[in-house]
Design an enzyme around this catalytic site. Structure first.
Site, PDB file in Angstrom:
ATOM      1  N   THR A  45      -4.085  -0.607  -6.978  1.00 15.96           N
ATOM      2  CA  THR A  45      -4.884   0.595  -7.190  1.00 15.96           C
ATOM      3  C   THR A  45      -4.060   1.845  -7.431  1.00 15.96           C
ATOM      4  OG1 THR A  45      -6.670   1.914  -6.231  1.00 15.96           O
ATOM      5  CG2 THR A  45      -5.005   1.128  -4.707  1.00 15.96           C
ATOM      6  N   ARG A  80       0.841  -1.202   0.000  1.00 16.98           N
ATOM      7  CA  ARG A  80       0.000   0.000   0.000  1.00 16.98           C
ATOM      8  C   ARG A  80       0.877   1.253   0.000  1.00 16.98           C
ATOM      9  NH1 ARG A  80      -5.065   1.833  -1.043  1.00 16.98           N
ATOM     10  NH2 ARG A  80      -6.061   2.938   0.653  1.00 16.98           N
ATOM     11  N   THR A 113      -9.511   0.817  -9.197  1.00 15.63           N
ATOM     12  CA  THR A 113      -8.654  -0.219  -8.662  1.00 15.63           C
ATOM     13  C   THR A 113      -8.771  -1.393  -9.617  1.00 15.63           C
ATOM     14  OG1 THR A 113      -9.014   0.664  -6.468  1.00 15.63           O
ATOM     15  CG2 THR A 113      -8.547  -1.693  -6.569  1.00 15.63           C
ATOM     16  N   SER A 156      -7.769   1.126   3.525  1.00 18.67           N
ATOM     17  CA  SER A 156      -8.248   0.663   2.211  1.00 18.67           C
ATOM     18  C   SER A 156      -9.465  -0.230   2.381  1.00 18.67           C
ATOM     19  CB  SER A 156      -7.116  -0.120   1.543  1.00 18.67           C
ATOM     20  OG  SER A 156      -7.573  -0.761   0.380  1.00 18.67           O
ATOM     21  N   SER A 157     -10.184  -0.430   1.274  1.00 18.72           N
ATOM     22  CA  SER A 157     -11.278  -1.420   1.261  1.00 18.72           C
ATOM     23  C   SER A 157     -10.909  -2.628   0.407  1.00 18.72           C
ATOM     24  CB  SER A 157     -12.551  -0.792   0.679  1.00 18.72           C
ATOM     25  OG  SER A 157     -12.944   0.307   1.453  1.00 18.72           O
ATOM     26  N   ASP A 215      -7.778   8.480   0.539  1.00 17.82           N
ATOM     27  CA  ASP A 215      -8.293   7.373   1.364  1.00 17.82           C
ATOM     28  C   ASP A 215      -8.067   7.622   2.854  1.00 17.82           C
ATOM     29  OD1 ASP A 215      -9.592   5.753  -0.402  1.00 17.82           O
ATOM     30  OD2 ASP A 215      -7.934   4.387  -0.750  1.00 17.82           O
ATOM     31  N   GLY A 270     -13.470  -1.017  -6.850  1.00 13.26           N
ATOM     32  CA  GLY A 270     -14.758  -0.384  -6.521  1.00 13.26           C
ATOM     33  C   GLY A 270     -14.766   0.421  -5.235  1.00 13.26           C
ATOM     34  N   GLY A 271     -13.582   0.850  -4.746  1.00 11.93           N
ATOM     35  CA  GLY A 271     -13.558   1.705  -3.555  1.00 11.93           C
ATOM     36  C   GLY A 271     -14.323   1.052  -2.417  1.00 11.93           C
ATOM     37  N   ASN A 290      -6.235   4.398  -6.875  1.00 15.97           N
ATOM     38  CA  ASN A 290      -7.411   4.982  -6.220  1.00 15.97           C
ATOM     39  C   ASN A 290      -8.427   5.374  -7.289  1.00 15.97           C
ATOM     40  OD1 ASN A 290      -9.110   5.579  -4.173  1.00 15.97           O
ATOM     41  ND2 ASN A 290      -8.235   7.569  -3.693  1.00 15.97           N
TER      42      ASN A 290
HETATM   43  N1  GLY Z   1      -8.372   3.186  -3.154  1.00 16.62           N
HETATM   44  C1  GLY Z   1      -9.440   2.331  -2.817  1.00 16.62           C
HETATM   45  C2  GLY Z   1      -9.130   1.501  -1.621  1.00 16.62           C
HETATM   46  O1  GLY Z   1      -7.973   1.221  -1.360  1.00 16.62           O
HETATM   47  O2  GLY Z   1     -10.030   1.126  -0.916  1.00 16.62           O
END
Ligand code: GLY
Length: 565
Positions: free
Chosen positions: A393, A102, A375, A446-447, A417, A467-468, A395
């Site tokens: 990603t 990340r 992503t 993050s998701s 984020d 998809g965030g 983002n």
């Molecule tokens: N940038 C989307 C995530 O990491 O959740």
């Protein structure tokens, strides 16, 4: 109607990609089937390159590196070396692990860097332009994977991407639309026109001469080229010229981290997913464990009751996400408590089948002693039985839109984020608190939820999604589609989806979702958002069939493709 669309998608995919055998004669609609190995990713070129590496004797980790670099070239909206990601893996002997590559906040980042003098969030600067860029982690991640698990020389794994960038990538219809839509933002972020700033049409070819040079330098000089070499110089110069704060020290200090994955049981299945700084594993565990006592399989798929139960579990999980979750190297996360059955049954105690809970009346749970699009995902199974799920990603689409012209790649806008201010929504409408406040060298929450599932000690499924904030629910709904509703992998990824994230307090439905349930949900007090989300997630997954063959589920929402042998 939706069933017809779904079956149409499935037939189209099977026709396009059916170079593989179909020995299972499965009676239900299904995706590409292969005997030994498979890659499912956002682009056919990338899936093919990953599979070719395995045909040459490479393992899933070799294929991961080649696929990732091929996505950088063929899928610049999210494939990257200017961003970051996560990998969850399961070895053939059942050993599991995860890698966190990340992005991190630069050393000069401050908690209130996106606030104006009045303390209001200046939401543009965390999203568009050089100030939005976090320190990229992808190259560190790929070299870390290679050091630990690679079996072929790195040069062999980077060559296909160099060739692709040199020969050019053919633009698809969806890609042309996406590039054309972002033209204004490319100009705004870069204060000039960039290579990709043209009117694109399907069938055009994009060549990346500067990226070829960058990849060749990485091939020769290795990891340090990106973090300490000429590429680092080019990146820092470009970011600083555009008002960003990344320094050479930031790049030189960057390290990827191996982390223990989140594991939990759901109805006899072991789910292995990404730990913080992703919220994915914990939130999926919270949602599935909250609904487990209700035996969801008794309700029809996507029925009112099905949606109600999932929405109420999601609402509570996202409220906890907002308060408790952040970078584990900076904040203390009560992981076991958040995932405990006792805690989750207390959280669901006020769920009422007769009326929707209002998010405004719901806060995070109480844990005693606690102080406090774009992503891309790909799934790989190799001929040796190793499997991995990778989500990476920038983002937003094309990240910050800052294009390192002399390096030939986009930079992320991952700083958005973070929670710029407690309670203030980011671009996904997610609200956060101190646990996810900005701090130098901290990773933003993050998701992304790369996930692997096993049953009785055997691999069953590999999946993930972009998809965030909707990644978590997209992955979770596909787990239920297969485990509870016995869908084929392709049928599962093609099904319409919905999403709730505590705030905003409404259920987002894909535009293809059957509207038949809307009236009954509205009567129960649920607000419906049916027009703003044509697409929720893009799930690329692999299912191990009872006879050991692999079925790919390539999401028809994109140009995604399964290739296997
Ligand atoms: N940038 C989307 C995530 O990491 O959740």
């Amino acid at each position: 109607m939706n069933k017809v669309i779904t079956l149409l998608f499935i037939s189209v995919l099977c026709i396009q990609c059916n170079t593989q055998v179909n020995p299972d004669s499965v009676n239900k609609p299904h995706g590409v089937i292969a005997k030994k190995a498979m890659v499912v990713s956002a682009r056919q070129e990338a899936s093919k390159i990953g599979v070719d590496i395995m045909k040459q004797g490479g393992n899933a980790f070799d294929a991961m590196i080649a696929t990732d670099l091929a996505l950088l070239v063929s899928y610049p909206v999210a494939g990257n070396i200017g961003g970051g990601g996560f990998m969850v893996f399961r070895m053939k002997d059942g050993t599991t692990g995860s890698l966190d590559f990340r992005e991190k906040a630069p050393i000069e980042a401050t908690k209130d860097m996106y606030l104006d003098e009045d303390g209001n969030v200046n939401s543009d600067t965390s999203k568009l332009g050089a100030l939005a860029v976090g320190i990229p982690g992808t190259i560190a991640g790929l070299f870390e994977v290679h050091k630990k698990f690679g079996s072929l020389p790195f040069e062999k794994l980077i060559d296909p991407a160099i060739k692709l960038a040199n020969n050019g990538v053919v633009v698809t219809k969806k890609q042309a639309e996406s590039l054309n839509q972002n033209k204004q933002n490319f100009r705004k972020a870069n204060k000039r026109t960039i290579l990709l700033d043209k009117d694109w049409e399907a069938g055009d070819t994009i060549k990346y001469p500067k990226l070829v040079e960058t990849l060749k330098r990485i091939k020769t000089n290795g990891r340090d080229e990106f973090y300490k070499g000429k590429t680092a110089d080019i990146l820092v110069e470009q970011v600083q010229k555009l008002g960003g704060i990344i320094t050479k020290e930031d790049l030189a200090n960057y390290e990827a981290q191996w982390r223990d994955p989140i594991t939990f049981m759901y109805k006899g299945h072991k789910i292995i997913s990404m730990p913080p700084p992703s919220s994915g594993g914990i939130c999926i565990a919270q949602i599935l464990k909250s609904i487990a006592p209700y035996n969801i399989e008794q309700y029809a798929h996507n029925s009112t009751e099905y949606i109600q139960l999932i929405v109420e579990a999601e609402r509570r999980a996202y409220a906890d996400r907002s308060y408790f979750l952040g970078d584990p190297d900076f904040v203390n996360i009560p992981t076991d408590s958040l995932m405990s059955e006792h805690y989750l049954s207390k959280r669901m105690a006020d769920f009422d089948w007769e009326k929707a809970t209002q998010s405004s009346t719901l806060s995070r749970g109480s844990i005693p002693g606690y102080e406090s699009d774009e992503t891309t995902h790909y799934s790989i199974v190799d001929p040796f039985g190793n499997s991995l799920a990778v989500t990476t990603t920038l983002n937003a689409a094309y990240g910050s839109k800052v294009y390192v012209e002399n390096g030939g790649f986009f930079l992320n806008n991952e700083m958005d984020d973070f929670s710029a201010k407690p309670g203030e929504p980011n671009m996904y409408g997610l609200v956060g608190a101190d646990a996810n406040a900005i701090a130098p060298q901290k990773r933003m929450l993050s998701s992304m939820s790369p996930t692997i599932i096993e049953v009785n000690g055997q691999l069953k499924m590999v999946l993930g999604s972009p998809g965030g904030s909707t990644i978590i629910t997209s992955v979770m709904q596909n787990i239920l589609n297969v485990i509870e509703y016995d869908m084929s992998m392709q049928e599962s990824v093609s099904k319409p989806r919905f999403h709730h994230q505590w705030f905003p307090d409404n259920i987002k439905f894909e535009t293809t979702f059957d509207t038949v349930v809307f009236n009954s949900l509205k009567k129960l007090g649920y607000a419906i958002d049916h027009t703003n989300s044509p697409i929720i997630g893009k799930v690329d997954a692999i299912l191990v069939l009872p006879n050991g063959n692999l079925e790919g589920g390539a999401d028809p929402r994109g140009d995604d493709t399964a290739v296997g042998f």
